[in-house]
Design a protein around this motif. Structure first.
Motif, PDB file in Angstrom:
ATOM      1  N   ASN A   1       0.917  -1.432  -0.129  1.00 23.69           N
ATOM      2  CA  ASN A   1      -0.022   0.056  -0.013  1.00 23.69           C
ATOM      3  C   ASN A   1       0.780   1.309   0.067  1.00 23.69           C
ATOM      4  O   ASN A   1       0.200   2.309   0.215  1.00 23.69           O
ATOM      5  CB  ASN A   1      -0.882  -0.008   1.295  1.00 23.69           C
ATOM      6  N   SER A   2       2.193   0.985  -0.234  1.00 23.74           N
ATOM      7  CA  SER A   2       3.040   2.284  -0.108  1.00 23.74           C
ATOM      8  C   SER A   2       3.968   2.253  -0.931  1.00 23.74           C
ATOM      9  O   SER A   2       4.675   1.360  -1.338  1.00 23.74           O
ATOM     10  CB  SER A   2       3.329   2.203   1.202  1.00 23.74           C
ATOM     11  N   ASP A   3       4.482   3.704  -1.500  1.00 27.32           N
ATOM     12  CA  ASP A   3       5.676   3.907  -2.295  1.00 27.32           C
ATOM     13  C   ASP A   3       6.849   4.035  -1.421  1.00 27.32           C
ATOM     14  O   ASP A   3       8.120   4.023  -1.901  1.00 27.32           O
ATOM     15  CB  ASP A   3       5.678   5.215  -2.904  1.00 27.32           C
ATOM     16  N   ASP A   4       6.928   3.897   0.179  1.00 31.58           N
ATOM     17  CA  ASP A   4       8.021   3.964   0.898  1.00 31.58           C
ATOM     18  C   ASP A   4       8.303   2.468   1.227  1.00 31.58           C
ATOM     19  O   ASP A   4       7.784   1.710   1.619  1.00 31.58           O
ATOM     20  CB  ASP A   4       7.277   4.632   2.133  1.00 31.58           C
ATOM     21  N   GLN A   5       9.691   2.290   0.787  1.00 33.59           N
ATOM     22  CA  GLN A   5      10.265   0.875   0.840  1.00 33.59           C
ATOM     23  C   GLN A   5      11.179   0.609   2.062  1.00 33.59           C
ATOM     24  O   GLN A   5      12.004  -0.182   2.100  1.00 33.59           O
ATOM     25  CB  GLN A   5      10.822   0.427  -0.271  1.00 33.59           C
ATOM     26  N   THR A   6      11.247   1.966   2.862  1.00 34.28           N
ATOM     27  CA  THR A   6      12.315   1.852   3.965  1.00 34.28           C
ATOM     28  C   THR A   6      11.841   0.824   5.052  1.00 34.28           C
ATOM     29  O   THR A   6      13.111   0.416   5.716  1.00 34.28           O
ATOM     30  CB  THR A   6      12.384   3.289   4.718  1.00 34.28           C
ATOM     31  N   GLY A   7      10.499   0.201   4.781  1.00 33.17           N
ATOM     32  CA  GLY A   7      10.564  -1.105   5.955  1.00 33.17           C
ATOM     33  C   GLY A   7      10.623  -2.271   5.447  1.00 33.17           C
ATOM     34  O   GLY A   7      10.308  -3.195   5.980  1.00 33.17           O
ATOM     35  N   ILE A   8      11.303  -2.316   3.906  1.00 33.52           N
ATOM     36  CA  ILE A   8      11.318  -3.574   3.438  1.00 33.52           C
ATOM     37  C   ILE A   8      13.059  -3.520   3.582  1.00 33.52           C
ATOM     38  O   ILE A   8      13.836  -2.982   2.860  1.00 33.52           O
ATOM     39  CB  ILE A   8      11.159  -3.596   1.932  1.00 33.52           C
ATOM     40  N   CYS A   9      13.419  -4.692   4.411  1.00 37.11           N
ATOM     41  CA  CYS A   9      14.748  -4.775   4.808  1.00 37.11           C
ATOM     42  C   CYS A   9      15.250  -6.003   4.648  1.00 37.11           C
ATOM     43  O   CYS A   9      14.497  -7.091   4.922  1.00 37.11           O
ATOM     44  CB  CYS A   9      14.795  -4.361   6.275  1.00 37.11           C
ATOM     45  N   PHE A  10      16.666  -6.388   4.388  1.00 38.95           N
ATOM     46  CA  PHE A  10      17.125  -7.622   4.223  1.00 38.95           C
ATOM     47  C   PHE A  10      18.570  -7.657   4.662  1.00 38.95           C
ATOM     48  O   PHE A  10      19.364  -6.629   4.024  1.00 38.95           O
ATOM     49  CB  PHE A  10      16.992  -8.202   2.907  1.00 38.95           C
ATOM     50  N   GLU A  11      19.095  -8.385   5.752  1.00 37.49           N
ATOM     51  CA  GLU A  11      20.488  -8.348   6.212  1.00 37.49           C
ATOM     52  C   GLU A  11      20.981  -7.097   6.188  1.00 37.49           C
ATOM     53  O   GLU A  11      22.055  -6.678   5.886  1.00 37.49           O
ATOM     54  CB  GLU A  11      21.184  -9.046   5.138  1.00 37.49           C
ATOM     55  N   GLY A  12      20.294  -6.229   7.251  1.00 40.54           N
ATOM     56  CA  GLY A  12      20.626  -4.773   7.318  1.00 40.54           C
ATOM     57  C   GLY A  12      20.475  -3.786   6.049  1.00 40.54           C
ATOM     58  O   GLY A  12      20.543  -2.680   6.286  1.00 40.54           O
ATOM     59  N   HIS A  13      19.970  -4.051   5.139  1.00 39.53           N
ATOM     60  CA  HIS A  13      19.809  -3.125   3.731  1.00 39.53           C
ATOM     61  C   HIS A  13      18.300  -3.005   3.864  1.00 39.53           C
ATOM     62  O   HIS A  13      17.613  -3.857   3.580  1.00 39.53           O
ATOM     63  CB  HIS A  13      20.460  -3.916   2.621  1.00 39.53           C
ATOM     64  N   CYS A  14      18.082  -1.409   3.693  1.00 41.39           N
ATOM     65  CA  CYS A  14      16.622  -1.201   3.668  1.00 41.39           C
ATOM     66  C   CYS A  14      16.110  -0.506   2.492  1.00 41.39           C
ATOM     67  O   CYS A  14      17.359   0.040   1.858  1.00 41.39           O
ATOM     68  CB  CYS A  14      16.094  -0.653   5.047  1.00 41.39           C
ATOM     69  N   GLY A  15      15.230  -0.466   1.707  1.00 36.53           N
ATOM     70  CA  GLY A  15      14.715   0.169   0.788  1.00 36.53           C
ATOM     71  C   GLY A  15      14.946   1.774   0.902  1.00 36.53           C
ATOM     72  O   GLY A  15      14.893   2.523   2.157  1.00 36.53           O
ATOM     73  N   GLY A  16      14.823   2.469  -0.210  1.00 36.57           N
ATOM     74  CA  GLY A  16      14.387   3.943  -0.180  1.00 36.57           C
ATOM     75  C   GLY A  16      13.107   4.352  -0.344  1.00 36.57           C
ATOM     76  O   GLY A  16      12.073   3.390   0.129  1.00 36.57           O
ATOM     77  N   THR A  17      12.650   5.632  -0.589  1.00 36.40           N
ATOM     78  CA  THR A  17      11.292   5.855  -0.616  1.00 36.40           C
ATOM     79  C   THR A  17      10.948   6.703  -1.903  1.00 36.40           C
ATOM     80  O   THR A  17      11.740   7.458  -2.254  1.00 36.40           O
ATOM     81  CB  THR A  17      10.636   6.663   0.506  1.00 36.40           C
ATOM     82  N   ALA A  18       9.931   6.413  -2.567  1.00 38.75           N
ATOM     83  CA  ALA A  18       9.433   6.988  -3.507  1.00 38.75           C
ATOM     84  C   ALA A  18       8.515   7.983  -3.419  1.00 38.75           C
ATOM     85  O   ALA A  18       7.592   8.544  -4.210  1.00 38.75           O
ATOM     86  CB  ALA A  18       9.110   6.167  -5.005  1.00 38.75           C
TER      87      ALA A  18
END
Length: 1016
Positions: free
Chosen positions: A257-274
């Motif tokens: 439901n979001s353009d914010d990918q900062t909550g999608i994380c794997f092995e310490g790497h999280c997404g940015g946000t659009a």
């Protein structure tokens, strides 16, 4: 974030109790003449010709054979009862669930996510795309959908098949060009309708997710009179209505439901946000967006120089956005002190569109003597799909059109497409446009010709007008969204007569005519010239867009209505005879001929033939028109050499009025060494004629998301130290990661694709009621129609090296946050060619058992699965492999080709009570695609914020059916019982953070349906 939930919610628990005490419906169709019910490995009736109850006609063959007899070609049969057990309500859902359907299938959900063929659904057997699977309606061809998949591939829209009169669906999992001609490379889907209906039957069904959204409704009714055996005739009339309401992204949990990918994380790497006007996680500073509210910045009268220290400032309010006051650290040298933030997907994103379908069918069947039967059938179908999209673009580039801009042969790049030179700016003075005269662009400033200080007024939208400065404009009107709708009407008629001329000679004559009318309506899209006009005359209120007079808003975004159509006319006849008795049975020979006409007329709704300002932003220029007549002759021989060896051979010659021709042979062998075991195999050659979209269409642009492997560190460095290939997801601004367009140019010089395929398999039935099958398939297409390797052109642009001279790279508009940086790629333009060799090979498995446990209690189970061993393309001598990855982008637009697809249905039948459970399995895939510059399964397209391999997706459906009496039954269905959401995939195109093909209906979550059926 929760991908599965086993605990039932309160409403679901209540529904489960209702199911436990309810009774199940018998098959949701009117009473029909009994016909043999084949297993998943046995072919069924091809058409509606009169058959003895013990004989059938095999799809892909001209001959009758004993019911239940195995054939050289593998065939899957899905009956109406199978669909009821699985809780499937529509034909298109049934076909999409086929194990052999994989890769670039076209689902209804794509209609709300930028599909070229909006409003349609199509099947893709073997991962070879929608144009390599032939869809038949009672053994005869159907008209193409007027719009082409990805602007190039013709296909039959599954939504034009009436749901209420379907008896079964037969899927020939083998090439069949020797029988049907073009398009049958990957297989044939033959949809069989009812031959006879007696009495009256009706059904009502309603469904809703357990979240209380995405409701659906279904009504069917059929009435028939006469008995073929007793009265010599039957006539029936049937109709249905189906509706499902749109589901929005905001109605599902994060991250869908979001353009914010900062909550999608794997092995310490999280997404940015659009999120528009977001705060960059890597720099901590605001990233201004052209997709937010209107903002302006002062420039001199030539629109080239800005005063020292000038900043953007908000021109309009936030509308439905959120006002965020920026700290000093969050501001950039050019940003305002406050911004409006918008999570566009959460506000406006659509998962599935509104769909409404209804249809009416009528049929009369009559016996003409003891051995001849004739029928006439008419069908009408209407399918309507609509959805609201994002706000219209004000600042941006439009997809490349019919007459693209000239380009430099030295660099093979073209400058940004824009409405004139320079960056769009509001003028100092505005003047009325005399007699509706058009504004022109002067240094990026829309201007009424002759407008000066002497005859104009200071622009009320330009806060810098009094200082003699223009105002560079970015943003959009967030109070008004775009709207898309399609309405497709299909009209079909069919006639046929079949029977025996003697004990040994049979004939079959059939004719069909089908016409479709498609109306596309698009509203809310900005017409470029009109944008220049309302800027130049000052009639649009950029300070408060909602205060703009409706007449001006309508002028800015005029409704675009385009009508398209397609036609298919076919006449075919065949004659077969048993000429001599062999040890295994009669030697049969058949011959036949066919003539058909097919045509498409789908004009562009956004041509730039009059120049780039005479079109809309973001709407594709797709359009095509063409027709052709095909004459064909075919023959088949069936030789049961002995009781345990059978040989079948067939061939077909097709001649096209457009100049192409093809001969397609096929041979099949069946060996039965023991009663419990059948060995079978086929070898065939086929072809696919270039589609109207490939040969006659205007340019089309599909959008894909670039991966980190497309860029170089040297290129990315201009966007900040944190923006690197290794830190692409979190460190680079959204502008760099935005999708780019792949623009395809048609070519009238294309040749037919050729194919070679073979199958080898076995059927093992150790005892009555238990069977297993395994079949190997291998398909090779040569001269496959494709675009050149655009991935290498993309890499060359960002690396600053030479670009293939046959490919055009078109730069985007400059980044407003980095105006001096080299722009990213906006479009890559190339012409279709016959260049590739495509290989697809895999295995199909089935297992079934039907066991009588006690008197009145049976258990049946059936499993069907397909495994792609390899799907690859040979490009310029280099093999690119796609199975188990996101590729091939040319075919799938990045929706991937999972290796596994299958389902397992189990039924507990207590007579009046029936319980059914279905396990659905869709395999995972690696986030890589070799046609995008990655190596095979190297995770090259991954953003680094999820595992390299997207996990497989498993859901479980259940249904309960109870027959109260002979006239009344009720049922309940619970799809996705454990409420499993699709695996997270932030890369795949066509849906937000999940794969729309793999996720399918699963994104709806746990879904509940209940219905009632009456029969008199």
């Amino acid at each position: 974030m929760k991908n599965s939930q086993i605990t039932l919610r309160g409403s679901t628990a209540l529904f489960a109790l209702v199911l436990a005490g309810a009774t199940a419906a018998t098959p949701a169709f009117a009473q029909t003449t009994p016909t043999p019910t084949p297993s998943t490995t046995v072919p069924a009736t091809q058409d509606n010709s009169s058959q003895d109850e013990g004989t059938i006609v095999v799809t892909g063959s001209m001959f009758q054979s004993a019911a239940g007899a195995a054939t050289p070609s593998p065939v899957t049969v899905v009956t109406a009862e199978n669909l009821d057990k699985r809780g499937i309500s529509t034909v298109q859902d049934a076909i999409q669930s086929l194990a052999s359907n994989n890769g670039p299938a076209l689902t209804n959900s794509f209609s709300a996510n930028g599909a070229f063929a909006a409003g349609a659904s199509a099947v893709s057997l073997r991962g070879l795309s929608t144009n390599s699977t032939l869809v038949l309606f009672d053994g005869l061809r159907a008209a193409y959908y007027p719009l082409a998949d990805d602007g190039s591939r013709n296909f039959v829209d599954l939504n034009t098949i009436p749901d209420d009169i379907i008896e079964r669906i037969e899927v020939l999992r083998d090439g069949a060009s020797s029988t049907y001609g073009a398009d049958a490379i990957a297989g044939v889907v033959n949809i069989i309708t009812k031959k006879e209906v007696k009495g009256f039957s009706a059904r009502a069904e309603a469904g809703i997710s357990d979240r209380g959204d995405a409701p659906s409704y279904r009504l069917t009714a059929s009435a028939g009179t006469g008995d073929l055996d007793e009265d010599g005739y039957n006539a029936y009339l049937s109709g249905f209505w189906y509706k499902s309401e749109a589901l929005m992204n905001k109605d599902r949990a994060y991250p869908y439901n979001s353009d914010d990918q900062t909550g999608i994380c794997f092995e310490g790497h999280c997404g940015g946000t659009a999120v528009r006007n977001n705060i960059s996680p890597s720099t901590g500073q605001v990233v201004l967006s052209t997709g937010a509210n209107f903002m302006v910045r002062p420039y001199d009268i030539t629109n080239t120089t800005t005063p020292a220290g000038s900043r953007y400032q908000n021109l309009s309010g936030c509308g439905i956005g959120t006002l965020v006051n920026l700290t000093a650290a969050q501001q950039t040298a050019t940003s305002p002190s406050s911004v409006c933030q918008y999570d566009a997907t959460n506000l406006w994103g659509t998962i599935t569109p509104n769909i409404e379908r209804f249809g009416v069918s009528g049929r009369v069947t009559a016996r003409l003597g003891d051995t001849i039967e004739a029928y006439a059938e008419v069908n009408f179908m209407q399918s309507s799909v609509d959805y609201t999209g994002f706000p219209a673009t004000i600042y941006g580039t439009a997809p490349t059109g019919i007459y693209g801009p000239t380009f430099s042969t030295s660099s093979n790049t073209v400058p940004p497409r824009a409405a004139g030179s320079g960056i769009l700016a509001l003028p100092v003075y505005v003047c009325p446009r005399a007699n509706g005269a058009s504004a022109t662009m002067v240094n990026g400033v829309p201007t009424v010709p002759g407008c000066t200080a002497a005859n104009g007024t200071l622009n009320p939208n330009n806060p810098f007008a009094a200082a003699g400065q223009v105002a560079r404009l970015i943003g959009m009107d967030t109070s008004e969204v775009t709207y898309n709708a399609t309405r497709n009407r299909a009209y079909r008629g069919a006639l046929g007569i079949t029977g025996n001329l003697s004990d040994n000679i049979t004939f079959n004559v059939g004719a069909t005519a089908m016409h479709t009318d498609l109306r596309r309506t698009q509203d809310g899209y900005v017409y470029i010239q009109h944008l220049l006009d309302v800027i130049a005359d000052g009639t649009y209120n950029f300070r408060n867009p909602s205060a703009t007079p409706q007449s001006v808003r309508d002028y800015l975004t005029p409704v675009n209505v385009v009508n398209a159509s397609s036609e298919q006319f076919q006449f075919q006849a065949s004659l077969s005879a048993a000429v001599v008795d062999l040890p295994g049975g009669p030697l049969q020979i058949g011959v036949g001929g066919s003539i058909r006409y097919e045509g498409v007329d789908a004009p562009s709704g956004n041509s730039d033939i009059n120049g780039p300002t005479q079109r809309y932003f973001t709407l594709n220029a797709f359009g095509t028109s063409g027709n052709r007549t095909i004459s064909s002759a075919f023959a088949e021989l069936d030789a049961p050499i002995t009781e345990w060896i059978g040989l079948n051979a067939s061939g077909r010659y097709d001649r096209y009025s457009s100049g192409q021709d093809a001969f397609s042979p096929k041979v099949g062998l069946k060996v039965t060494p023991i009663k419990q075991l059948v060995l079978r195999g086929t070898y065939s050659r086929g072809f696919r004629i270039p589609s109207f979209g490939e040969a006659n269409a205007l340019p089309t642009t599909g959008y894909v998301t670039p991966s980190s492997s497309a860029f170089t560190n040297a290129y990315l460095a201009q966007y900040g130290a944190a923006c690197t290939v290794a830190n692409f997801a979190a460190g680079c601004p959204a502008y760099v990661k935005q999708s780019y367009g792949l623009t395809t140019l048609a070519s009238p010089n294309l040749k037919p694709e050729k194919s070679r395929s073979f199958t080898a398999g076995a059927i093992f039935e150790p005892m009555r009621g238990i069977s297993f099958t395994v079949d190997y398939y291998n398909i090779k297409k040569t001269g496959a129609i494709t675009s050149p390797d655009t991935g290498s052109a993309l890499q060359a642009y960002y690396a600053g090296t030479a670009i293939d001279p046959t490919i055009r790279v078109i730069a985007d508009a400059p980044d407003i946050n980095n105006p001096t940086a080299k722009p990213r790629v906006a479009f890559i333009e190339s012409t279709l060619i016959n260049a590739d060799t495509i290989n697809s090979e895999g295995l199909d498995f089935t297992a079934s058992a039907d066991v009588k446990v006690t008197e009145g209690f049976r258990i049946s189970t059936s499993l069907e699965a397909s495994y792609i061993l390899k799907l690859s393309t040979i490009v310029a001598g280099h093999e690119e492999r796609y199975d188990g990855t996101l590729g091939n982008f040319n075919l799938t637009a990045g929706s991937g080709t999972p290796k596994w697809h299958g389902s397992w249905l189990t039924t507990f039948d207590f007579g009046s009570l029936q319980l059914n459970g279905t396990v659905n399995y869709f395999g995972g895939y690696n986030l890589s695609a070799m046609d995008q510059g990655d190596d095979y399964k190297d995770c090259g397209s991954s953003l680094g914020i999820t595992p390299c391999d997207v996990s497989s997706y498993v859901t479980f459906d259940m249904s309960v059916r109870y027959k109260v009496n002979d006239k009344f039954s009720i049922y309940g269905v619970m799809n996705n019982v454990f409420d499993r959401m699709p695996p997270i995939d932030p890369v795949t195109y066509g849906a937000n953070n999940y794969n729309p093909v793999q996720g399918g209906q699963g994104i709806l979550g746990r879904y509940l349906k209940a219905g009632v059926r009456v029969n008199f």
